[in-house]
Design an enzyme around this catalytic site. Structure first.
Site, short mmCIF file in Angstrom:
data_model
loop_
_atom_site.label_atom_id
_atom_site.label_comp_id
_atom_site.label_asym_id
_atom_site.label_seq_id
_atom_site.Cartn_x
_atom_site.Cartn_y
_atom_site.Cartn_z
N HIS B 128 0.83 -1.21 0.00
CA HIS B 128 0.00 0.00 0.00
C HIS B 128 0.86 1.25 0.00
O HIS B 128 0.42 2.32 0.40
CB HIS B 128 -0.96 -0.02 1.19
CG HIS B 128 -1.57 -1.36 1.41
ND1 HIS B 128 -1.09 -2.25 2.34
CD2 HIS B 128 -2.55 -2.00 0.76
CE1 HIS B 128 -1.77 -3.38 2.26
NE2 HIS B 128 -2.66 -3.26 1.32
S1 FES Z 1 1.97 -0.48 3.10
FE1 FES Z 1 0.41 -1.85 3.67
S2 FES Z 1 1.56 -3.55 4.26
FE2 FES Z 1 3.09 -2.14 3.81
#
Ligand code: FES
Ligand code: HEM
Lengths: 421, 163
Positions: B128
């Site tokens: 993410h």
């Molecule tokens: S940014 Fe969501 S798990 Fe690393």
């Protein structure tokens, strides 16, 4: 709506048994004499389709479990063994994996049907909430099932989803350790997921029984959204009318299901799941199964860990409050011009979120996810207000009137021909 | 009175019976024993390199930082950080950074190969989009906190034990 007492078995043995366990009477009143609204359309066949899919998943699942090994060292190989060595193993696994997808196709249509026709409104609140519970159990079941083949997507999906609980303040980390039975997703996790994946479908079956029971207490809703007033004029007996129609729909649905199994069995899956799980390397682009994508998009839209998790669970929980959010007196969306437009916007928003959930979380995709997440919740929050100001169209007084208005003909007393009152 | 006493006894009994069923979910003795400390040979890691070792099923990053990376880590204005921690508190020797390679967002393994390290020269999480700096601190993205520094000790100049 119809009492169990009218049924009298024809044979002496039947009568002997019935006076000791009136199960045939229950079946007769629930699935034979049961009055169904005469104006139901094909969206009302998805209940039968869902029951069929639950049965199909249980049957294919139980035979898969005869060949599957829930251990991190053997799980991936045992699924390949099912695919290559076990007689018809490829068919059983493809049927089970695609069956999960078809199950969700059906449940989403079923839910949107309920939303459009106001099937959640009084007196069907409990029926609706039982449906939301089934949906949650289905999501848990499918999630844990997807972990079993122990591919890369299995592992990292499990890691990310179980880590959602670590967002809970203070106790979050203890909860994830408890869920994992270790310091990360590992063999103990796989083992318990298998146990629960086996259990939950039977819990679903239990809740389905309650769901159908609640349905048969309050009666089916229908496209006109008015209750059955005169059984003779407004309803037809379940058998043969609903039985045949449901069977036909199940057959058509099964054709689509078979098309997936035999022609594009991996279309809905992800190729990374044919790589064995590696706890040290995350695939560069992880995505959940398609049926979780809208919720995944909501999770990623919020730039805070706890906030994202709350929004995601909230987007499902809000469904349970629908009966009280919608203040309109008119049940069916067919007679609600404003609601009807919003409903279709909502459908598009959900599909859009699904698309965004599959895209990388960067740039314009993130902004679009935020807008659509906002719209998702706004739909629910706007319902109380729309109920107050919307001018609805005239609602037919009875189901028979609704049918007549459409066909212009006269209603034969179909109920009377087949059912002795 | 009798009802309350009976009810209370039943509740205590139910809770006591439930306990083993909940407790069995937590890590068992074998899992905990398998988490014994691991040794790392520091000579195998060139300057600028990162070695990944496995401890308790999770990756541990041992990073041999360059002078530039150390400077980047030390020069940050702590006020701008989401989880403010000076670099000096996160390392025992400036050239060695040891962190658990598990993103504090939802548990993915951040990427650290050259060219994949993100805008802060540290790590980039592909799931993410969290970005970490050369001290493993969260700089951008959804992760709420810095990469965790595990317990470790240096054994002389060339060996390190994690755990
Ligand atoms: S940014 Fe969501 S798990 Fe690393
Ligand atoms: C609600 C019904 C069910 C759903 C939605 C469901 C869903 C799934 C999913 C998505 C998978 C992963 C398939 C793959 O990609 O390979 C799976 C695997 C599996 N399921 Fe189920 N399942 C259900 C019921 C059952 C039942 C009742 C059993 C009985 C034990 C079972 C046993 C298995 C086994 C052994 C696997 C691993 C083999 C494989 O991956 O194909 N499932 N399930």
């Amino acid at each position: 709506m119809s009492g169990p007492s009218t049924y009298v078995p024809k044979s002496a043995l039947g009568r002997w048994f019935e006076s000791r366990l009136p199960v045939m009477g229950l079946v007769h009143s629930s699935f034979i004499a049961y009055p169904t609204p005469r104006n139901l359309n094909y969206f009302w066949t998805f209940g039968a389709i869902l029951s069929f899919m639950l049965g199909a998943q249980i049957v294919t699942g139980i035979v898969l479990a005869m060949h599957y090994t829930p251990h991190t060292a053997f799980a991936f190989a045992s699924v390949e063994h099912i695919m290559r060595d076990v007689n018809w193993g490829w068919f059983l696994r493809y049927a089970h994996a695609n069956g999960a997808s078809m199950f969700f196709v059906a449940v989403y249509i079923h839910m949107f049907r309920g939303l459009y026709y106001g099937s959640y409104k009084a007196p069907r609140e409990v029926l609706w909430i039982l449906g939301v519970i089934i949906f949650l159990l289905m999501m848990a079941t499918a999630f844990m099932g997807y972990v079993l083949p122990w591919g890369q997507m299995s592992f990292w999906g499990a890691k990310v989803i179980t880590s959602l609980f670590s967002a809970i303040p203070f106790v979050g980390d203890s909860i994830t350790t408890l869920l994992w039975g270790g310091f990360t997703v590992d063999n103990p996790t796989l083992n318990r997921f298998f146990s629960l994946h086996y259990l939950l479908p039977f819990m679903i079956a239990g809740v389905v029984v309650l769901h159908v029971w609640a349905l048969h207490v309050v009666g089916q809703n229908n496209p006109a959204g008015v209750e059955i007033k005169n059984v003779q004029r407004d309803a037809v007996p379940f058998t043969p009318y609903a039985t045949i129609k449901d069977s036909f729909a199940v057959v058509v649905f099964t054709i689509v299901f078979c098309w997936f199994i035999f022609y594009v069995p991996n279309y809905l899956g992800h190729s990374d799941n044919y790589i064995e799980a590696n706890p040290l390397v995350t695939p560069s682009h992880i995505v959940p199964e398609w049926y979780f994508l809208p919720f995944y998009a909501i999770l990623r839209a919020i730039p805070s860990k706890l906030g994202g998790v709350l929004a995601m669970f909230g987007s499902i929980a809000i469904l349970a409050f629908l009966p009280w959010l919608d203040t309109s007196k008119v049940r069916s969306g067919a007679f609600r011009p404003v609601f009807k437009v919003l409903f279709w916007v909502f459908v598009v928003v959900c599909c859009g979120l699904g698309y965004l959930g599959a895209m990388p979380a960067e740039g314009g995709y993130v902004i679009a996810s935020r807008i659509l997440t906002l719209l998702y919740f706004l739909f629910f929050l706007s319902l109380p207000f729309i109920g107050w100001f919307e001018t609805t169209k005239p609602v037919p007084a009875t189901i028979a009137d609704a049918v007549l208005a459409k066909s212009g003909g006269s209603v034969a007393l179909a109920g009377a021909a087949h059912e002795k009152p | 009175m009798l009802y309350i006493a009976t009810g209370a006894a039943a509740a205590v009994g139910a809770a006591a019976t439930a306990w083993p069923f909940i407790s069995q979910m937590n890590p068992d003795a074998a899992t905990i024993a398998a988490g014994a400390p691991v040794e790392v040979d520091l000579k195998a890691i060139p300057e600028g390199g990162i070695m990944t070792v496995k401890w308790r099923g999770n990756p541990i990053f041992v990073r041999h930082r360059t002078a530039k990376e150390i400077k980047e880590a030390q020069d940050v204005n702590l006020g701008t950080l989401r989880d403010p921690e000076p670099d000096a508190k996160r390392v025992k020797k400036p050239e060695w950074l040891v962190v658990v390679g598990v993103c504090t967002h939802l548990g993915c393994v951040p990427l650290g190969a050259p060219g994949q390290r993100g805008e802060y020269d540290g790590w980039f999480c592909p799931c993410h989009g969290s970005q970490f700096d050369t001290s493993g601190r969260i700089r951008q993205g959804p992760a709420p906190s810095n990469l965790v520094v595990p317990n470790y000790v240096f054994n002389g100049d060339t060996r390190l034990t994690v755990g």
